[in-house]
Structure formats: C-alpha cells, structure tokens
Design a protein around this motif. Structure first.
Motif, PDB file in Angstrom:
ATOM      1  N   ASP A  54      43.923  14.789  13.671  1.00  0.00           N
ATOM      2  CA  ASP A  54      44.749  13.921  14.517  1.00  0.00           C
ATOM      3  C   ASP A  54      45.151  12.600  13.883  1.00  0.00           C
ATOM      4  O   ASP A  54      45.710  11.738  14.560  1.00  0.00           O
ATOM      5  CB  ASP A  54      44.015  13.645  15.835  1.00  0.00           C
ATOM      6  N   ARG A  56      47.577  12.103  11.988  1.00  0.00           N
ATOM      7  CA  ARG A  56      49.040  11.985  12.069  1.00  0.00           C
ATOM      8  C   ARG A  56      49.499  11.539  13.456  1.00  0.00           C
ATOM      9  O   ARG A  56      50.629  11.099  13.631  1.00  0.00           O
ATOM     10  CB  ARG A  56      49.696  13.325  11.696  1.00  0.00           C
ATOM     11  N   ASN A  57      48.601  11.651  14.450  1.00  0.00           N
ATOM     12  CA  ASN A  57      48.903  11.173  15.796  1.00  0.00           C
ATOM     13  C   ASN A  57      48.382   9.765  16.050  1.00  0.00           C
ATOM     14  O   ASN A  57      48.522   9.241  17.150  1.00  0.00           O
ATOM     15  CB  ASN A  57      48.303  12.120  16.839  1.00  0.00           C
ATOM     16  N   ARG A 102      52.075   5.504   8.562  1.00  0.00           N
ATOM     17  CA  ARG A 102      52.177   6.769   9.285  1.00  0.00           C
ATOM     18  C   ARG A 102      53.079   7.754   8.545  1.00  0.00           C
ATOM     19  O   ARG A 102      52.825   8.962   8.527  1.00  0.00           O
ATOM     20  CB  ARG A 102      52.716   6.519  10.698  1.00  0.00           C
ATOM     21  N   ILE A 105      51.140   9.315   5.797  1.00  0.00           N
ATOM     22  CA  ILE A 105      50.183  10.271   6.357  1.00  0.00           C
ATOM     23  C   ILE A 105      50.881  11.599   6.651  1.00  0.00           C
ATOM     24  O   ILE A 105      50.408  12.676   6.271  1.00  0.00           O
ATOM     25  CB  ILE A 105      49.549   9.717   7.652  1.00  0.00           C
ATOM     26  N   ASN A 106      52.019  11.526   7.316  1.00  0.00           N
ATOM     27  CA  ASN A 106      52.745  12.745   7.698  1.00  0.00           C
ATOM     28  C   ASN A 106      53.217  13.531   6.479  1.00  0.00           C
ATOM     29  O   ASN A 106      53.362  14.759   6.540  1.00  0.00           O
ATOM     30  CB  ASN A 106      53.926  12.396   8.596  1.00  0.00           C
ATOM     31  N   GLN A 108      51.542  13.791   3.746  1.00  0.00           N
ATOM     32  CA  GLN A 108      50.390  14.319   3.009  1.00  0.00           C
ATOM     33  C   GLN A 108      49.637  15.420   3.737  1.00  0.00           C
ATOM     34  O   GLN A 108      48.821  16.118   3.134  1.00  0.00           O
ATOM     35  CB  GLN A 108      49.400  13.174   2.712  1.00  0.00           C
ATOM     36  N   VAL A 109      49.876  15.580   5.060  1.00  0.00           N
ATOM     37  CA  VAL A 109      49.112  16.596   5.791  1.00  0.00           C
ATOM     38  C   VAL A 109      49.493  17.993   5.312  1.00  0.00           C
ATOM     39  O   VAL A 109      50.628  18.246   4.912  1.00  0.00           O
ATOM     40  CB  VAL A 109      49.346  16.482   7.315  1.00  0.00           C
ATOM     41  N   LYS A 116      47.482  21.216  11.293  1.00  0.00           N
ATOM     42  CA  LYS A 116      47.627  20.481  10.039  1.00  0.00           C
ATOM     43  C   LYS A 116      46.503  19.461   9.886  1.00  0.00           C
ATOM     44  O   LYS A 116      46.091  18.819  10.850  1.00  0.00           O
ATOM     45  CB  LYS A 116      48.985  19.779  10.002  1.00  0.00           C
ATOM     46  N   LEU A 118      44.659  16.347   7.172  1.00  0.00           N
ATOM     47  CA  LEU A 118      44.782  15.455   6.023  1.00  0.00           C
ATOM     48  C   LEU A 118      43.459  15.492   5.262  1.00  0.00           C
ATOM     49  O   LEU A 118      42.463  14.920   5.708  1.00  0.00           O
ATOM     50  CB  LEU A 118      45.092  14.021   6.458  1.00  0.00           C
TER      51      LEU A 118
END
Length: 430
Positions: A54, A56-57, A102, A105-106, A108-109, A116, A118
């Motif tokens: 989470d 990415r959230n 962010r 991060i998105n 790299q997941v 998904k 990380l």
C-alpha cells in the motif's frame, strides 16, 4: 535512499505492540485482537516504515519521536534515519507526502494489478531532494511558523460562535445540563446500555438534570403551527434521471452550517410528486446520519438552484414564518441547546450517529416575539461571519503554505537531479 537510511532488521520482542500505517502516513497501534503469524521487526522513533503493498496509496510514514517502539511484519520494511544522520525525520515525513515522491513510488512497484508491491531494494534506489541539515531545519522552522499562524486564526474563530450562542441562551433564560467529570470508574444500568454514553453515565451518577430547562415556555419544534418536518425522495433504480430529472440535495451537500453545491446529482421526480419534495427559500436541512459532533447541525436553503429537491436521508424543516424565523431556528440548533439535544437523542452505531424526524420534531425551542428572534439571530450571524472570515484567512494561509512547500521541495528536487547528472557526467569523463 540507500545513502540516507539504513535498513533495520531487528527482531521485535513479544511485548512490543504491533503497528499499523494508514493511507495518510499516520502510524498507530494495530487492533489488539490482530496478531502477526510470522516474525516481526522493531521500529524505533524516527524510523521510516512503509507497506510494500500500500505504499503507492500513501502507506508510508515516520514513527514520531515521542512514540513508543512498534513491531511490524516483514511486509513493512523499516529504515533507520539516524544512520548516517543526513535527514531529519520531520523533513522525511514531508518528502513522503510530495507528488514527486509518489510518482517515483508508482514507477517502481512491480507485480500484477491489485497485488503490486514495492520491494525494499527498489525503495533504496529512490532519488530524494535532501539539502544540508541547517537548510532542512530552516525549512521546518518556517513551516511550523506558518502552520502556527493558521492554527491561531482557527483558535480565535472558535470561541466567537460559542460566546454568541451562550449570550443567546442567557437572554432566553435557557439552561443546558452540565456536570463535573467523574474521576475513576462508575456503574451503568444494563437497561440503559443501548443508549449509554459517558456523558449520560456521569449525569446519572450525579443525579444531574438531563433535559433543557427554561424560565419561559418551550415548545416542540414540530408542534402544529410552528413547523413541518419531512423526509425527501427515496433513491432507487426506478427514479434514475429521466424525463422528469431534477437536481437533488444529498447528504454530501449538507455541511456544518452551509451547503456545498459544487457537485449536484439528479433524480427523477414525477410532476405530481414534485411539490412535495421541492425546496423553498428558508428551509432548514439536516442529515439524519452524521458523526457524533455534527449530527443535527443544519444548513439553510436560499433558493440557490431552481426546482431542487432533497433526498430522504436529508430532513427538511419548514417553519411557519408568522411564529418562527428560519435564521433564529438555525442559530438555536447550532447553539449549545441544539448541540446538547441532538447529541442526547442520537443513536450511535459503529461510526455513525443518527436522528429521525421524531427527534427533530421534539426539539424544545422557545418562541419569542419575531423582532427578538431577528435580533438574536443577527448576533449569532455576526459572530459566524467573523469566525468564517478568520477561518477563510486560515485556509488561504494553508493553501499558500502548501504551494510554498511544493516550490521549495520541487526546486530541491531539480537541484538534486542536476547535481546527480553532473556528477555522473564528470565520472564518465574521468
């Protein structure tokens, strides 16, 4: 990131409570009933912790300096910022909330949609804008000053409405129940447990009066000749927008003392039923369900949208203007008496307090002469206007601070990336 923090893989003792991270980055204790089936690892104050799934959230945060050690499963990598000590935890907390962070991060997941993750190794590759510690401290100090200025404005606004409401009740000779806080445990009758609250429990223990009293006469708001209380249109698949589509007020549109009409939806209302649900200027609107502190707080409809109706979860109070002024009833509901009454009669579920039309009709309210109602409503409205002005100033400061912070962190990102490119070019040339 690998140059800014060291991965902490320290087994957690069994007495260390489990931690949790929400999508806002807040780290807190996990529900005591939930346990981890595998090994857990220790996070210390100042550590960065994120959820592989989470992050990415927004599930990434920094454990506060004044918080206890927490345990996390292997799904939550932990990083120690104190080694090598190049970034302040508070500065890292800011970086974690930026759009630049962010976006990285998105990118790299890895994994399939919905699952998904990380990996810690990818997290360590992130490039972050980190100036020297003195510059970090200066930015954090200025940010604290800006936030404090906005908070001071909000704190200045709050007592204005409270004072005006108290003056209104004093003039009307109305007394709202009050009692001293009980120190220590006390008992509650089982028969009353379904509607129990701490406030009611303490009042019962002290034998305190548990109703609004007045030097004059109080009338139920729904008394014949004073007002009519009604529900709105019940939403169903049969009244989706069609030939008789009309805009309608939802719970989301009725806020604490005002209407938010930015997003209006439509519902189909047959012409023969339109008059029953159509709003008129001066109608008071209340949500039947809300948080405990907001349930029963009304807003006034001023005819903003022609032909608008209201949903069944929004209660409408239409007063008889020969006896009551909408502005007076609005001020009374927002004041100490209205707040106490709706809190007292609300039924509490897990996360929602609810009232119904019978509760609204039973609201005890004085009915002074119309000139007095107008005068009292004007006093409360003036206080609300002053408070709104202060809150607007605070909001503008907060927006300006957010923009200022984005520029400061964004410019650092640009410098950091350019510096990295230049260093790489120099290395290649060598």
């Amino acid at each position: 990131m690998s140059e800014l923090a060291t991965r902490r893989i320290e087994p957690a003792a069994g007495n260390i409570p489990l931690g949790s991270i929400d999508f806002g980055g807040q780290i807190s204790l996990r529900n005591a009933k939930r346990t981890s089936k595998g090994s857990t690892f220790r996070a210390r104050p100042g550590d960065v912790v994120f959820s592989r799934i989470d992050v990415r959230n927004g599930a990434i945060g920094v454990l506060g300096d004044d918080e206890q050690d927490l345990a996390f499963s292997s799904e939550y990598p932990i990083y120690d910022l104190s080694n090598p000590g190049l970034v302040r935890p508070a500065y890292m907390r800011l970086l974690c909330r930026t759009s630049v962070f962010r976006a990285q991060i998105n990118a790299q997941v890895i994994g399939h949609s919905g699952r998904k993750r990380l990996p810690a190794e990818e997290f360590e590759k992130l490039l972050l804008p980190v100036p020297g510690l003195p510059e970090q401290d200066a930015l954090l100090k200025e940010l604290a000053a800006r936030n404090r200025e906005a908070l001071d404005l909000r704190n200045e606004a709050l007592p204005l409405i409270t004072k005006a409401g108290a003056e209104m009740l004093e003039f009307l000779g109305i007394r709202v129940p009050d009692f001293e806080t009980i120190r220590g445990p006390f008992d509650v009758q089982r028969s009353k447990i379904s509607r129990w609250s701490v406030r009611k429990g303490m009042a019962a223990k002290q034998g305190a009066v548990q109703e609004i009293t007045s030097d004059g006469q109080l009338h139920p708001l729904g008394q014949k000749g004073l007002s009519e209380v009604a529900y709105g249109v019940t939403k169903s698949p049969t009244n989706r927008p069609g030939a008789n589509a009309r805009p309608y007020l939802r719970v989301a549109n009725v806020q604490d003392g005002f209407l938010d009409l930015d997003v209006m939806k439509q519902i189909d209302v047959p012409p023969q039923n339109a008059k029953q649900y159509e709003l008129e200027p001066g109608d008071l609107l209340l949500c039947e369900g809300n948080s405990r502190e907001l349930v029963g707080r009304p807003a006034i409809w001023n005819g903003e949208i022609e032909g608008c109706v209201h949903q069944n979860h929004v209660l409408r109070v239409r007063v008889n203007r020969k006896r009551l002024l909408p502005e007076f009833v609005f001020a009374y509901m927002h004041g100490p008496a209205g707040r106490w009454y709706f809190d007292d009669c609300a039924k509490q579920t897990t996360n929602l307090a609810t009232i119904n039309s019978s509760d609204v009709k039973a609201l005890p309210i004085p009915v002074p002469d119309l000139p007095e109602q107008e005068r009292l409503a004007a006093i409360v409205q003036e206080a609300r206007s002053r408070a709104d002005s202060l809150r607007n100033q605070a909001h503008q400061l907060e927006v300006a601070t957010s923009e200022w912070l984005a520029v400061r962190l964004g410019s650092k990102a640009a410098v950091s990336e350019n510096s990295a490119d230049e260093a790489e070019d120099s290395s290649d040339a060598a």
